[in-house]
Scaffold this active site. Structure first.
Site, PDB file in Angstrom:
ATOM      1  N   ASN A  25      49.753  35.887  44.978  1.00 50.76           N
ATOM      2  CA  ASN A  25      49.038  36.383  43.793  1.00 50.76           C
ATOM      3  C   ASN A  25      49.600  37.732  43.334  1.00 50.76           C
ATOM      4  OD1 ASN A  25      47.186  34.191  43.753  1.00 50.76           O
ATOM      5  ND2 ASN A  25      46.066  35.158  45.430  1.00 50.76           N
ATOM      6  N   HIS A  31      34.394  31.502  41.789  1.00 46.39           N
ATOM      7  CA  HIS A  31      34.936  31.782  43.132  1.00 46.39           C
ATOM      8  C   HIS A  31      33.816  31.840  44.181  1.00 46.39           C
ATOM      9  CE1 HIS A  31      36.953  34.249  46.252  1.00 46.39           C
ATOM     10  NE2 HIS A  31      38.054  33.693  45.781  1.00 46.39           N
ATOM     11  N   GLU A  36      34.666  33.792  35.310  1.00 47.39           N
ATOM     12  CA  GLU A  36      35.971  34.388  35.603  1.00 47.39           C
ATOM     13  C   GLU A  36      36.786  34.423  34.320  1.00 47.39           C
ATOM     14  OE1 GLU A  36      37.965  32.557  38.969  1.00 47.39           O
ATOM     15  OE2 GLU A  36      36.055  32.251  39.976  1.00 47.39           O
ATOM     16  N   SER A  75      40.653  30.788  39.175  1.00 48.89           N
ATOM     17  CA  SER A  75      41.647  31.012  40.217  1.00 48.89           C
ATOM     18  C   SER A  75      42.408  29.762  40.604  1.00 48.89           C
ATOM     19  CB  SER A  75      40.969  31.614  41.446  1.00 48.89           C
ATOM     20  OG  SER A  75      39.944  30.758  41.938  1.00 48.89           O
ATOM     21  N   ASP A  97      34.765  38.162  36.441  1.00 49.66           N
ATOM     22  CA  ASP A  97      35.695  38.408  37.541  1.00 49.66           C
ATOM     23  C   ASP A  97      37.107  38.294  36.979  1.00 49.66           C
ATOM     24  OD1 ASP A  97      37.429  38.089  39.731  1.00 49.66           O
ATOM     25  OD2 ASP A  97      35.853  37.193  40.967  1.00 49.66           O
ATOM     26  N   HIS A 139      42.374  37.303  38.340  1.00 55.12           N
ATOM     27  CA  HIS A 139      43.661  36.696  37.965  1.00 55.12           C
ATOM     28  C   HIS A 139      44.077  37.041  36.544  1.00 55.12           C
ATOM     29  CE1 HIS A 139      43.719  34.407  41.685  1.00 55.12           C
ATOM     30  NE2 HIS A 139      42.419  34.321  41.519  1.00 55.12           N
ATOM     31  N   LYS A 167      45.860  41.564  43.842  1.00 55.20           N
ATOM     32  CA  LYS A 167      46.673  40.540  43.177  1.00 55.20           C
ATOM     33  C   LYS A 167      47.742  41.223  42.322  1.00 55.20           C
ATOM     34  CE  LYS A 167      43.395  37.117  44.329  1.00 55.20           C
ATOM     35  NZ  LYS A 167      42.021  36.679  44.209  1.00 55.20           N
TER      36      LYS A 167
HETATM   37  C1  LIG Z   1      40.895  36.624  45.207  1.00 55.29           C
HETATM   38  C2  LIG Z   1      39.623  36.568  44.461  1.00 55.29           C
HETATM   39  C3  LIG Z   1      38.551  37.361  44.824  1.00 55.29           C
HETATM   40  C4  LIG Z   1      38.536  38.171  46.075  1.00 55.29           C
HETATM   41  O1  LIG Z   1      39.306  39.316  45.972  1.00 55.29           O
HETATM   42  P1  LIG Z   1      39.829  39.975  47.325  1.00 55.29           P
HETATM   43  O2  LIG Z   1      40.182  41.358  46.928  1.00 55.29           O
HETATM   44  O3  LIG Z   1      40.979  39.159  47.774  1.00 55.29           O
HETATM   45  O4  LIG Z   1      38.695  39.933  48.305  1.00 55.29           O
HETATM   46  C5  LIG Z   1      37.436  37.368  44.018  1.00 55.29           C
HETATM   47  N1  LIG Z   1      37.369  36.576  42.936  1.00 55.29           N
HETATM   48  C6  LIG Z   1      38.368  35.780  42.577  1.00 55.29           C
HETATM   49  C7  LIG Z   1      38.229  34.936  41.366  1.00 55.29           C
HETATM   50  C8  LIG Z   1      39.524  35.729  43.337  1.00 55.29           C
HETATM   51  O5  LIG Z   1      40.502  34.898  43.008  1.00 55.29           O
END
Ligand SMILES: *Cc1c(COP(=O)(O)O)cnc(C)c1O
Length: 377
Positions: free
Chosen positions: A51, A137, A181, A185, A210, A213, A233
């Site tokens: 990522n 997620h 989101e 993801s 969120d 990505h 990421k």
């Molecule tokens: C990776 C991810 C998370 C978690 O983030 P981390 O910093 O890896 O704990 C939260 N939400 C989504 C949509 C993700 O893809």
């Protein structure tokens, strides 16, 4: 051999069931390097599973910032941020994140998972309503359930279904949160943020998006009042954040349990993320590249045009996705298979993630191999 303990018998039973369904997960030692390289069992692979969308985890400027922070502040933060773990670099990072998102304030958490575990329960509880996209997620679901609020899912990216739930349920609840989101993801598609914000605001519901990505890669469109994401990421480091109003951030500082009762981020992680954010803002060509490469890939395979740096290649059965992943690994590509429960049953897939660090030739070669192995084209 003594009798197996009931604990180990329990674990072995569960593992046997996972093996049976091709759903057991195993750790594979993986060395990562610049240029999207991944080393496994002494072989160099081109990774399409990281990522690290902007290739910043191995950028010399980001590495130097982390090294300088370790030298200045040490390896660990030493405590909760509310005690002694609030190193100055965290304040600088929060100011920069808030400015990037056009918000009054930001709060850095230990990870994105921890951020989602803390944010929703600090804003909603019994008597409140949390509505979330069904493909949200796992950590958004975890935060929603932990809150004790009534939780319901709306169909993926279906604003009419969200509106239907709001009309039916909103009035019976005190406060309401809508969770989605910006970029999903495992599917790489984008939420219709303008429409979601419109319908949420019409019902006095607060939207939490969120942006794990999206940041720096597919970030356009209107902002939600609550913008959370990760430093792990596109920023190539580790940690999570929330950008919001000053009042909301101040409330989180006192009430988000996954912020209060955990150790502050190591200063090096914050310094790396800050350096990466500066690069992200200064280098638009780098930020445009992952989506351009993803579109090159979808065009070659005749897939729907990519909306982000993530492209799913749906396979169906978990065993078939694993077999395809293994075949690609034998040819030098690391493309990990994603299976239930990360994705719904029957939708196991390859999740192909594009990075500014990829070369066009890598993308073309991967598309050609997938076409050959799946009988596409
Ligand atoms: C990776 C991810 C998370 C978690 O983030 P981390 O910093 O890896 O704990 C939260 N939400 C989504 C949509 C993700 O893809």
């Amino acid at each position: 051999m003594g009798a197996m303990s009931s604990l180990d018998a329990f674990a072995r039973d569960k593992l046997a069931a996972l093996d049976e369904a091709a759903l057991r997960r195993r750790l594979v030692p993986t060395e990562r390097g610049p240029d999207a390289a991944a080393g496994r069992a002494g072989r160099r692979l081109v990774s399409f599973s990281c990522n690290d969308y902007l290739g910043l985890s191995h950028d010399p400027r980001v590495i130097a910032a982390a090294q300088a922070a370790v030298a200045a502040y040490g390896a660990g933060s030493g405590g909760s941020r509310l005690v002694t773990g609030n190193h100055p670099v965290l304040d600088a990072l929060e100011a920069r994140l808030a400015a990037h998102k056009g918000k009054e304030a930001a709060l850095v958490f230990g990870s994105g998972y921890l951020a989602n575990l803390g944010i929703t329960p600090a804003l909603a509880g019994r008597g409140d309503l949390v509505l979330l996209d069904e493909l949200s997620h796992a950590c958004m679901w975890a935060g929603a359930r932990l809150s004790g609020a009534t939780v319901a899912a709306f169909r993926h990216n279906d604003v009419a279904d969200l509106a239907r739930l709001l009309r039916a349920e909103r009035a019976a609840h005190r406060h309401c949160l809508v969770l989605t989101e910006r970029v999903f993801s495992m599917d790489g598609d984008r939420a219709p943020m303008g429409d979601i914000l419109g319908v949420a605001e019409a019902h006095d519901a607060w939207t939490l998006v969120d942006d794990a990505h999206g940041l720096g890669v597919a970030e356009g469109g209107p902002r939600a009042p609550l913008e959370m994401g990760t430093l792990s990421k596109s920023l190539g480091s580790y940690g999570g954040y929330l950008c919001a109003s000053r009042a909301v951030v101040d409330l989180m500082t006192s009430r988000a349990r996954s912020f209060v009762y955990t150790t502050g981020l190591p200063p090096a992680s914050a310094a790396a993320a800050l350096a990466a954010l500066e690069i992200l803002e200064a280098e638009p060509a780098r930020c445009a590249r992952p989506l351009a490469l993803a579109r090159r890939f979808t065009a070659r395979l005749g897939l729907p045009e990519a909306e982000s740096a993530v492209v799913p290649v749906l396979v169906g059965a978990a065993e078939d996705a694993l077999a395809l992943s293994r075949a690609l690994e034998a040819e030098g590509f690391l493309v990990v298979a994603i299976r239930p429960p990360t994705v719904p049953p029957g939708t196991a897939r390859l999740r192909v993630a594009f990075s500014a660090a990829h070369a066009e030739a890598d993308v073309d070669a991967l598309a050609a191999r997938i076409a050959a192995l799946t009988g596409r084209t």
